[in-house]
Design a protein around this motif. Structure first.
Motif, PDB file in Angstrom:
ATOM      1  N   VAL A 200       0.872  -1.177   0.000  1.00  0.00           N
ATOM      2  CA  VAL A 200       0.000   0.000   0.000  1.00  0.00           C
ATOM      3  C   VAL A 200       0.907   1.224   0.000  1.00  0.00           C
ATOM      4  CG1 VAL A 200      -1.717   1.324   1.291  1.00  0.00           C
ATOM      5  CG2 VAL A 200      -1.856  -1.170   1.251  1.00  0.00           C
ATOM      6  N   ALA A 201       0.765   2.054  -1.006  1.00  0.00           N
ATOM      7  CA  ALA A 201       1.541   3.289  -1.129  1.00  0.00           C
ATOM      8  C   ALA A 201       3.039   3.031  -0.969  1.00  0.00           C
ATOM      9  CB  ALA A 201       1.061   4.326  -0.119  1.00  0.00           C
ATOM     10  N   GLY A 202       3.508   1.928  -1.536  1.00  0.00           N
ATOM     11  CA  GLY A 202       4.926   1.609  -1.495  1.00  0.00           C
ATOM     12  C   GLY A 202       5.396   0.906  -0.231  1.00  0.00           C
ATOM     13  N   TYR A 203       4.495   0.680   0.726  1.00  0.00           N
ATOM     14  CA  TYR A 203       4.843   0.005   1.978  1.00  0.00           C
ATOM     15  C   TYR A 203       4.356  -1.441   1.936  1.00  0.00           C
ATOM     16  CZ  TYR A 203       5.851   4.590   3.914  1.00  0.00           C
ATOM     17  OH  TYR A 203       6.369   5.837   4.140  1.00  0.00           O
ATOM     18  N   THR A 204       5.237  -2.359   2.273  1.00  0.00           N
ATOM     19  CA  THR A 204       4.884  -3.766   2.352  1.00  0.00           C
ATOM     20  C   THR A 204       4.290  -4.034   3.732  1.00  0.00           C
ATOM     21  OG1 THR A 204       6.664  -4.336   0.833  1.00  0.00           O
ATOM     22  CG2 THR A 204       5.757  -6.126   2.175  1.00  0.00           C
ATOM     23  N   ILE A 205       3.102  -4.627   3.743  1.00  0.00           N
ATOM     24  CA  ILE A 205       2.369  -4.866   4.993  1.00  0.00           C
ATOM     25  C   ILE A 205       2.002  -6.340   5.056  1.00  0.00           C
ATOM     26  CG2 ILE A 205       0.266  -4.303   6.291  1.00  0.00           C
ATOM     27  CD1 ILE A 205       0.304  -1.591   4.736  1.00  0.00           C
ATOM     28  N   TYR A 206       2.221  -6.939   6.212  1.00  0.00           N
ATOM     29  CA  TYR A 206       1.794  -8.319   6.406  1.00  0.00           C
ATOM     30  C   TYR A 206       0.273  -8.370   6.515  1.00  0.00           C
ATOM     31  CZ  TYR A 206       6.540  -9.902   7.456  1.00  0.00           C
ATOM     32  OH  TYR A 206       7.860 -10.223   7.374  1.00  0.00           O
ATOM     33  N   TYR A 207      -0.323  -9.387   5.873  1.00  0.00           N
ATOM     34  CA  TYR A 207      -1.763  -9.587   6.029  1.00  0.00           C
ATOM     35  C   TYR A 207      -2.112  -9.735   7.502  1.00  0.00           C
ATOM     36  CZ  TYR A 207      -2.912 -10.120   1.090  1.00  0.00           C
ATOM     37  OH  TYR A 207      -3.128  -9.888  -0.242  1.00  0.00           O
ATOM     38  N   ALA A 208      -1.291 -10.463   8.242  1.00  0.00           N
ATOM     39  CA  ALA A 208      -1.552 -10.670   9.666  1.00  0.00           C
ATOM     40  C   ALA A 208      -1.615  -9.347  10.418  1.00  0.00           C
ATOM     41  CB  ALA A 208      -0.485 -11.570  10.279  1.00  0.00           C
ATOM     42  N   ALA A 209      -0.699  -8.442  10.138  1.00  0.00           N
ATOM     43  CA  ALA A 209      -0.689  -7.146  10.824  1.00  0.00           C
ATOM     44  C   ALA A 209      -1.957  -6.370  10.511  1.00  0.00           C
ATOM     45  CB  ALA A 209       0.552  -6.348  10.425  1.00  0.00           C
ATOM     46  N   ALA A 210      -2.393  -6.407   9.265  1.00  0.00           N
ATOM     47  CA  ALA A 210      -3.621  -5.693   8.884  1.00  0.00           C
ATOM     48  C   ALA A 210      -4.847  -6.311   9.551  1.00  0.00           C
ATOM     49  CB  ALA A 210      -3.781  -5.713   7.366  1.00  0.00           C
ATOM     50  N   ILE A 211      -4.894  -7.638   9.588  1.00  0.00           N
ATOM     51  CA  ILE A 211      -6.027  -8.329  10.220  1.00  0.00           C
ATOM     52  C   ILE A 211      -6.084  -8.023  11.709  1.00  0.00           C
ATOM     53  CG2 ILE A 211      -6.896 -10.625  10.862  1.00  0.00           C
ATOM     54  CD1 ILE A 211      -5.770 -11.574   8.082  1.00  0.00           C
ATOM     55  N   VAL A 212      -4.953  -8.173  12.389  1.00  0.00           N
ATOM     56  CA  VAL A 212      -4.927  -7.951  13.836  1.00  0.00           C
ATOM     57  C   VAL A 212      -5.165  -6.480  14.163  1.00  0.00           C
ATOM     58  CG1 VAL A 212      -3.546  -8.162  15.956  1.00  0.00           C
ATOM     59  CG2 VAL A 212      -3.489  -9.989  14.251  1.00  0.00           C
ATOM     60  N   ALA A 213      -4.605  -5.573  13.392  1.00  0.00           N
ATOM     61  CA  ALA A 213      -4.823  -4.142  13.619  1.00  0.00           C
ATOM     62  C   ALA A 213      -6.302  -3.788  13.493  1.00  0.00           C
ATOM     63  CB  ALA A 213      -3.987  -3.307  12.648  1.00  0.00           C
ATOM     64  N   THR A 214      -6.948  -4.314  12.473  1.00  0.00           N
ATOM     65  CA  THR A 214      -8.383  -4.068  12.308  1.00  0.00           C
ATOM     66  C   THR A 214      -9.160  -4.630  13.495  1.00  0.00           C
ATOM     67  OG1 THR A 214      -8.146  -4.139   9.908  1.00  0.00           O
ATOM     68  CG2 THR A 214     -10.373  -4.477  10.797  1.00  0.00           C
ATOM     69  N   PHE A 215      -8.813  -5.843  13.899  1.00  0.00           N
ATOM     70  CA  PHE A 215      -9.485  -6.484  15.034  1.00  0.00           C
ATOM     71  C   PHE A 215      -9.326  -5.664  16.310  1.00  0.00           C
ATOM     72  CE2 PHE A 215      -9.301  -9.446  18.661  1.00  0.00           C
ATOM     73  CZ  PHE A 215     -10.619  -9.894  18.639  1.00  0.00           C
ATOM     74  N   VAL A 216      -8.099  -5.217  16.614  1.00  0.00           N
ATOM     75  CA  VAL A 216      -7.885  -4.507  17.886  1.00  0.00           C
ATOM     76  C   VAL A 216      -8.585  -3.150  17.892  1.00  0.00           C
ATOM     77  CG1 VAL A 216      -5.743  -5.715  18.441  1.00  0.00           C
ATOM     78  CG2 VAL A 216      -5.613  -3.513  17.309  1.00  0.00           C
ATOM     79  N   VAL A 217      -8.619  -2.480  16.754  1.00  0.00           N
ATOM     80  CA  VAL A 217      -9.330  -1.198  16.708  1.00  0.00           C
ATOM     81  C   VAL A 217     -10.816  -1.419  16.972  1.00  0.00           C
ATOM     82  CG1 VAL A 217     -10.072   0.670  15.171  1.00  0.00           C
ATOM     83  CG2 VAL A 217      -7.667   0.018  15.252  1.00  0.00           C
TER      84      VAL A 217
END
Length: 131
Positions: A69-86
């Motif tokens: 996303v916008a040149g940044y590599t993001i782990y699917y796990a980080a995105a999933i967990v971040a969404t969950f915690v928010v």
């Protein structure tokens, strides 16, 4: 066989966290809560460790899959967990036995970031790039 075990580990840990959230939301007591209360900043350490380890376990289960996303590599796990915690932290506003706490969210994201860093290191050792 190992990959299946990693998927089961990630799922089991997610279920464990869901159970702990359920206990907290319903005002029930658990030995975990007493342990956390006995440690200075235990609640924040708990948030850091629980959601950081969940990130690591999901990364292992997903074989460290990423997206950009916008040149940044993001782990699917980080995105999933971040969404969950928010979502989980914001939901506490509506639960009378819980307290919406921005610092808990900071601890969650620090755990996600720290264990994502471990994931970078670990993925290079488990899945080295062959030239």
């Amino acid at each position: 066989m190992l990959q299946r075990a990693l998927v089961v580990l990630a799922a089991a840990f997610f279920i464990f966290i869901g159970w702990v959230i359920y206990l907290a939301n319903t005002g029930q007591k658990a030995v975990f809560f007493d342990l956390v209360a006995a440690i200075p900043y235990g609640d924040k350490v708990g948030h850091f460790c629980l959601f950081g380890l969940l990130t690591l376990f999901i990364n292992l289960a997903f074989k460290f899959k990423t997206f950009v996303v916008a040149g940044y590599t993001i782990y699917y796990a980080a995105a999933i967990v971040a969404t969950f915690v928010v979502l989980e932290e914001l939901s506490q506003y509506f639960v009378e036995t819980r307290t919406l706490d921005f610092i808990d969210l900071v601890a969650d994201f620090m755990g996600i970031a720290f264990f994502s860093g471990i994931s970078v290191w670990l993925s290079k050792r488990l899945y080295p790039i062959k030239n």
